[in-house]
Design an enzyme around this catalytic site. Structure first.
Site, PDB file in Angstrom:
ATOM      1  N   PHE A  67      35.329 -16.775  -2.784  1.00 59.41           N
ATOM      2  CA  PHE A  67      34.381 -15.886  -2.116  1.00 59.41           C
ATOM      3  C   PHE A  67      34.885 -15.587  -0.712  1.00 59.41           C
ATOM      4  O   PHE A  67      35.111 -16.509   0.076  1.00 59.41           O
ATOM      5  CB  PHE A  67      32.976 -16.482  -2.041  1.00 59.41           C
ATOM      6  CG  PHE A  67      31.997 -15.522  -1.402  1.00 59.41           C
ATOM      7  CD1 PHE A  67      31.425 -14.494  -2.138  1.00 59.41           C
ATOM      8  CD2 PHE A  67      31.690 -15.609  -0.055  1.00 59.41           C
ATOM      9  CE1 PHE A  67      30.557 -13.569  -1.552  1.00 59.41           C
ATOM     10  CE2 PHE A  67      30.822 -14.693   0.550  1.00 59.41           C
ATOM     11  CZ  PHE A  67      30.251 -13.675  -0.201  1.00 59.41           C
ATOM     12  N   ASP A 126      40.711 -19.419   4.470  1.00 59.36           N
ATOM     13  CA  ASP A 126      39.330 -19.036   4.766  1.00 59.36           C
ATOM     14  C   ASP A 126      38.534 -20.332   4.946  1.00 59.36           C
ATOM     15  O   ASP A 126      38.176 -20.999   3.978  1.00 59.36           O
ATOM     16  CB  ASP A 126      38.784 -18.182   3.614  1.00 59.36           C
ATOM     17  CG  ASP A 126      37.322 -17.766   3.836  1.00 59.36           C
ATOM     18  OD1 ASP A 126      36.644 -18.377   4.690  1.00 59.36           O
ATOM     19  OD2 ASP A 126      36.874 -16.837   3.144  1.00 59.36           O
ATOM     20  N   LYS A 186      30.408 -18.443  10.220  1.00 55.00           N
ATOM     21  CA  LYS A 186      29.194 -19.242  10.008  1.00 55.00           C
ATOM     22  C   LYS A 186      28.778 -20.169  11.155  1.00 55.00           C
ATOM     23  O   LYS A 186      27.963 -19.811  11.974  1.00 55.00           O
ATOM     24  CB  LYS A 186      29.329 -20.020   8.696  1.00 55.00           C
ATOM     25  CG  LYS A 186      29.274 -19.083   7.470  1.00 55.00           C
ATOM     26  CD  LYS A 186      28.907 -19.797   6.204  1.00 55.00           C
ATOM     27  CE  LYS A 186      28.487 -18.823   5.116  1.00 55.00           C
ATOM     28  NZ  LYS A 186      29.580 -18.186   4.381  1.00 55.00           N
TER      29      LYS A 186
HETATM   30  C1  PLP Z   1      30.002 -16.888   3.954  1.00 57.91           C
HETATM   31  C2  PLP Z   1      31.440 -16.745   3.650  1.00 57.91           C
HETATM   32  C3  PLP Z   1      32.117 -15.543   3.884  1.00 57.91           C
HETATM   33  C4  PLP Z   1      31.424 -14.281   4.345  1.00 57.91           C
HETATM   34  O1  PLP Z   1      30.807 -14.430   5.587  1.00 57.91           O
HETATM   35  P1  PLP Z   1      29.745 -13.326   6.071  1.00 57.91           P
HETATM   36  O2  PLP Z   1      29.436 -13.737   7.477  1.00 57.91           O
HETATM   37  O3  PLP Z   1      28.569 -13.406   5.163  1.00 57.91           O
HETATM   38  O4  PLP Z   1      30.415 -12.006   5.997  1.00 57.91           O
HETATM   39  C5  PLP Z   1      33.478 -15.506   3.624  1.00 57.91           C
HETATM   40  N1  PLP Z   1      34.135 -16.585   3.166  1.00 57.91           N
HETATM   41  C6  PLP Z   1      33.508 -17.765   2.930  1.00 57.91           C
HETATM   42  C7  PLP Z   1      34.291 -18.929   2.444  1.00 57.91           C
HETATM   43  C8  PLP Z   1      32.141 -17.880   3.147  1.00 57.91           C
HETATM   44  O5  PLP Z   1      31.527 -19.032   2.881  1.00 57.91           O
END
Ligand code: PLP
Length: 395
Positions: free
Chosen positions: A127, A214, A243
């Site tokens: 994701f 990520d 986050k």
């Molecule tokens: C939440 C998340 C995203 C996206 O972040 P947003 O602030 O909602 O755009 C991308 N990668 C990972 C691993 C995430 O947990």
């Protein structure tokens, strides 16, 4: 009728205020927050030192523009560079934006190498966000469905499978980067082996690819180190954060090292809000508090306690597949869809979430203490036991 666009199936609760790991609704009912706004509320709710910084900064300066020098942004970049070992940082406002920056860096890097049609290796169940490029990088049909045509230039392989990436390396000359979550969050709390990550680092070195991590969900202290890659003992070329970085104030960051840090030039990328004095002051305060209150250590200790507690409490119960994760990023996989548990936990005064259909997910604030951890274990293990032992519904 609500005029809010219908993008979330929301739970029937609205909170009025919070304190530490606790939230209250309008009826005065109290909830133990084991989700932390999905890994955002690093310091819980209404942390006094963060609140003080926010109010002081709001009274001083909220926004200027990236056409000027921004001292708070410089200071935050220095701090992030110091704790990460990375060279340069681009600031934006969310996770998907941080990943967009990473993807754009990879494409510029490719052009520098003479690769005209570059590809990035991405993972099944990944994701990375919901913009067009990041949903294309995401490994979930549910996230992508309806939004075709997707952005091209991604090659997908199974997660935690080094041989699969090696195969791509041998057959695809267009690859310039790998984008991977060291722990898949939305994908179900899947933890990559350190050997896999080290293997990716070696492959990226061999083929001169960028290793792009990520760490939007797993980074910033949640696993007991500032960044997950510090467990593996190497540096990525790019790492993305968002986050939890500013304790709840929107922010995103794309950290780069070496050649990746030199890809962007004035005019290549930008953001109106990114790196504002307000957001950067919030992030600086969040990082300082994590340090002062030794929350990396706390994440390890309290996370270990929750994991051990759940493992013991759920031992021998048929239907529990695994209790896994690291620090305060935990998942309990069941043998059946269990979204229903979210509502039951809410009734019981506990905030959790279910991802990948069968995985109960915990992402508590890093300030959670041992007593609160015991309460999480007690409430959650009872809920899971009842859920699994109930007779199967008649069809
Ligand atoms: C939440 C998340 C995203 C996206 O972040 P947003 O602030 O909602 O755009 C991308 N990668 C990972 C691993 C995430 O947990």
């Amino acid at each position: 009728m609500s005029h809010v666009m219908n993008t979330y199936a929301r739970l029937p609760v609205a909170f009025t205020h919070g304190q530490g790991v606790w939230l209250w609704d309008a009826q005065g009912k109290r909830y133990l927050d084991a989700l932390g706004g999905i890994a955002v509320n690093t310091l819980g709710h209404a942390h006094p030192r963060l609140v003080k910084t926010l109010s002081t900064q709001a009274g001083r300066l909220i926004h200027t523009s990236n056409i000027y020098q921004i001292t708070e942004q410089e200071n935050l970049a220095d701090k992030l560079a110091a704790i990460s070992g990375m060279d340069k940082i681009f600031f934006c406002n969310s996770g998907c934006e941080a990943n967009e920056a990473a993807i754009k860096i990879a494409r510029l890097y490719a052009k520098g190498k003479g690769v005209e049609n570059p590809a990035i290796v991405v993972m099944e169940k990944a994701f990375h966000g919901r913009t067009l490029a990041t949903l294309s990088a995401t490994g979930s049909r549910k996230v992508q469905a309806g939004f075709e045509p997707l952005v091209s230039g991604f090659v997908r392989v199974p997660y935690d499978d080094l041989e699969a990436v090696r195969q791509v390396a041998q057959h695809n000359r267009n690859v310039v980067a790998v984008l991977v979550e060291p722990i898949q969050g939305e994908g179900g709390i899947n933890v990559a082996h350190l050997e896999y990550l080290r293997g990716l680092r070696a492959l990226c070195d061999q083929y001169q690819w960028l290793l792009m991590l990520d760490e939007i969900q797993c980074g910033l202290g949640r696993t007991g180190k500032w960044f997950f890659y510090q467990h593996a003992g190497f540096h990525p070329d790019v790492v993305t954060l968002a986050k939890g970085l500013a304790g709840g104030i929107p922010i995103g960051a794309c950290l780069a090292k070496g050649a990746a840090a030199e890809a962007f030039k004035p005019g290549s990328h930008g953001s109106t809000f990114g790196g504002s004095p307000f957001a950067c002051a919030a992030a600086l305060a969040t990082l300082d508090i994590i340090e002062q209150d030794q929350l990396l250590d706390n994440a390890t200790k309290v996370g270990d306690a929750i994991r051990a507690g759940l493992t013991t409490a759920l031992a021998g119960i048929k239907g529990v597949i695994a209790v896994r994760g690291m620090g305060l990023m935990l998942g309990i996989e069941l043998d059946r869809p269990c979204t229903e548990l979210v509502g039951r936990a809410l009734e019981a005064g506990l905030l959790i979430n279910v991802t990948a259909d069968k995985v109960v997910r915990l992402l508590p604030p890093l300030i959670m203490n041992q007593d609160e951890a015991r309460q999480v274990v007690a409430i959650l293990s009872a809920l899971i036991r009842d859920f699994l032992l109930q007779p199967a519904p008649a069809h």
